[in-house]
Design a protein around this motif. Structure first.
Motif, short mmCIF file in Angstrom:
data_model
loop_
_atom_site.label_atom_id
_atom_site.label_comp_id
_atom_site.label_asym_id
_atom_site.label_seq_id
_atom_site.Cartn_x
_atom_site.Cartn_y
_atom_site.Cartn_z
N ALA A 1 3.99 2.90 54.40
CA ALA A 1 2.99 1.87 54.65
C ALA A 1 3.67 0.56 54.98
CB ALA A 1 2.08 1.70 53.43
N SER A 2 3.14 -0.13 55.95
CA SER A 2 3.67 -1.43 56.35
C SER A 2 2.55 -2.25 56.98
CB SER A 2 4.84 -1.25 57.35
OG SER A 2 4.37 -0.61 58.52
N VAL A 3 2.81 -3.53 57.15
CA VAL A 3 1.84 -4.42 57.78
C VAL A 3 2.47 -4.93 59.06
CG1 VAL A 3 0.40 -6.46 57.51
CG2 VAL A 3 0.97 -5.07 55.52
N PRO A 4 2.12 -4.37 60.21
CA PRO A 4 2.74 -4.79 61.47
C PRO A 4 2.45 -6.26 61.79
CG PRO A 4 1.54 -2.71 61.72
CD PRO A 4 1.15 -3.27 60.40
N GLY A 5 3.44 -6.90 62.40
CA GLY A 5 3.26 -8.27 62.85
C GLY A 5 3.39 -9.32 61.78
N CYS A 6 3.85 -8.93 60.59
CA CYS A 6 3.99 -9.90 59.50
C CYS A 6 5.47 -10.11 59.20
CB CYS A 6 3.26 -9.41 58.25
SG CYS A 6 1.47 -9.59 58.35
N PRO A 7 5.86 -11.31 58.82
CA PRO A 7 5.04 -12.53 58.76
C PRO A 7 4.72 -13.09 60.14
CG PRO A 7 7.33 -13.04 58.30
CD PRO A 7 7.26 -11.54 58.42
N ASN A 8 3.63 -13.80 60.23
CA ASN A 8 3.17 -14.34 61.49
C ASN A 8 2.96 -15.85 61.34
OD1 ASN A 8 2.01 -14.92 63.93
ND2 ASN A 8 0.35 -13.44 63.77
N TRP A 9 3.88 -16.62 61.92
CA TRP A 9 3.80 -18.07 61.84
C TRP A 9 3.43 -18.69 63.19
CZ3 TRP A 9 3.56 -19.40 57.06
CH2 TRP A 9 4.27 -18.69 56.10
N LYS A 10 2.83 -17.91 64.06
CA LYS A 10 2.45 -18.43 65.37
C LYS A 10 1.27 -19.39 65.24
CE LYS A 10 3.93 -14.29 67.88
NZ LYS A 10 3.50 -13.19 68.76
N LYS A 11 1.22 -20.33 66.15
CA LYS A 11 0.13 -21.31 66.22
C LYS A 11 -0.07 -22.02 64.88
CE LYS A 11 -2.34 -18.72 69.78
NZ LYS A 11 -3.62 -18.07 70.15
N LYS A 12 1.04 -22.35 64.25
CA LYS A 12 0.95 -23.07 62.99
C LYS A 12 0.59 -24.52 63.27
CE LYS A 12 3.52 -24.19 58.80
NZ LYS A 12 4.81 -24.07 58.08
N SER A 13 -0.51 -24.96 62.71
CA SER A 13 -0.97 -26.31 62.96
C SER A 13 -1.80 -26.78 61.77
CB SER A 13 -1.81 -26.38 64.24
OG SER A 13 -2.35 -27.68 64.41
N ASP A 14 -1.72 -28.06 61.49
CA ASP A 14 -2.52 -28.63 60.41
C ASP A 14 -3.95 -28.90 60.86
OD1 ASP A 14 0.29 -30.64 59.34
OD2 ASP A 14 -0.30 -28.60 58.77
N ARG A 15 -4.19 -28.85 62.14
CA ARG A 15 -5.53 -29.11 62.66
C ARG A 15 -6.28 -27.78 62.79
NH1 ARG A 15 -4.10 -33.39 67.56
NH2 ARG A 15 -3.08 -34.97 66.21
N ASN A 16 -7.35 -27.65 62.05
CA ASN A 16 -8.13 -26.41 62.05
C ASN A 16 -9.60 -26.78 62.17
OD1 ASN A 16 -9.02 -23.81 61.84
ND2 ASN A 16 -8.48 -23.54 59.69
N TYR A 17 -9.98 -27.18 63.38
CA TYR A 17 -11.35 -27.61 63.61
C TYR A 17 -12.34 -26.44 63.61
CZ TYR A 17 -8.96 -31.88 65.06
OH TYR A 17 -8.18 -32.98 65.09
N SER A 18 -11.86 -25.24 63.83
CA SER A 18 -12.77 -24.09 63.89
C SER A 18 -12.94 -23.39 62.55
CB SER A 18 -12.26 -23.07 64.92
OG SER A 18 -10.96 -22.62 64.57
N ASN A 19 -12.27 -23.91 61.49
CA ASN A 19 -12.42 -23.35 60.14
C ASN A 19 -12.07 -21.86 60.11
OD1 ASN A 19 -12.97 -23.46 57.41
ND2 ASN A 19 -15.11 -22.87 57.68
N LYS A 20 -10.97 -21.50 60.71
CA LYS A 20 -10.54 -20.11 60.76
C LYS A 20 -9.28 -19.93 59.93
CE LYS A 20 -7.87 -20.85 65.00
NZ LYS A 20 -7.67 -20.43 66.40
N THR A 21 -9.01 -18.69 59.59
CA THR A 21 -7.82 -18.40 58.80
C THR A 21 -6.57 -18.45 59.69
OG1 THR A 21 -8.06 -16.02 59.20
CG2 THR A 21 -9.12 -16.92 57.25
#
Length: 218
Positions: free
Chosen positions: A133-153
């Motif tokens: 078992a594994s979690v593909p694509g992790c860790p994922n630090w893409k599009k890291k930004s403090d601005r989250n106007y869309s309230n998404k994870t």
């Protein structure tokens, strides 16, 4: 005049839709605003095979040793599954393999998975199925930004918890189907122990031991 108002309302609705889609980061409906993690464990199965010479009396001593060495090299453990692809379905061969598998606390499963090639006459294919078992694509630090106007994870949301779960689970197959019960129950044995504890007489229930002392004078 009514037609003009209708067109204006339609244009206003379209413009509002464009504004909302722009707030979504330009990714359409890909934003995840729920508490469900997009990064989920993935279970992969791998089949390992070994063809051993078999006969009416099962496996010869030399073949048993070869199979035992292969099991040891595979480092068999909990979660591994062993199956036989035996064209003649020999019971003696099954018993020989089961005796070796029992050293690792494993049982021979019914029905072997499909493997490449074919089994030569006079041979039995031993198949070991191992799941990871594994979690593909992790860790994922893409599009890291403090601005989250869309309230998404964040893109890496769930990588830590699900990654640890995939690493610590003893049998990765339980992430798919869960653990099946054996049908046995321990209620009777546990109740018997509780009943024995309750009915046991306390150690200080009996009378106190009589003791006497003598005083001597000078």
């Amino acid at each position: 005049m009514i037609a003009m108002k209708t067109k204006a309302a339609t244009a206003l609705a379209i413009s509002m839709g464009l504004v909302l889609s722009g707030c979504n980061g330009g990714a359409g409906m890909s934003a995840n605003r729920s508490v469900n993690s997009v990064n989920q464990p993935v279970v992969e199965r791998s089949n390992y095979t070994l063809d051993v010479r078999s006969g009416a009396g099962g496996l010869q001593i030399s073949e048993q040793r070869r199979l035992a060495n292969w099991f040891e090299a595979m480092d068999l453990g909990y979660g591994d599954r062993i199956a036989l692809d035996d064209p003649v379905a020999s019971g003696a061969t099954l018993e020989s393999v089961q005796a070796l598998a029992s050293r690792y606390g494993l049982l021979v499963s019914e029905g072997a998975p499909v493997t490449a090639g074919y089994v030569d006459p006079g041979y039995t294919r031993v198949v070991v199925t191992r799941s990871t078992a594994s979690v593909p694509g992790c860790p994922n630090w893409k599009k890291k930004s403090d601005r989250n106007y869309s309230n998404k994870t964040s893109p890496g949301y769930g990588c830590a918890i699900n990654g640890n779960l995939a690493a610590m689970v003893a049998d990765p197959e339980h992430l798919i189907n869960g653990a099946a019960g054996t049908g046995e129950t321990v209620i009777m044995s546990s109740n018997k122990a509780i009943q024995t504890y309750r009915e046991k007489a306390p150690t200080g229930q009996g009378e106190l031991k009589q003791t006497s002392s003598s005083e001597g004078g000078s």
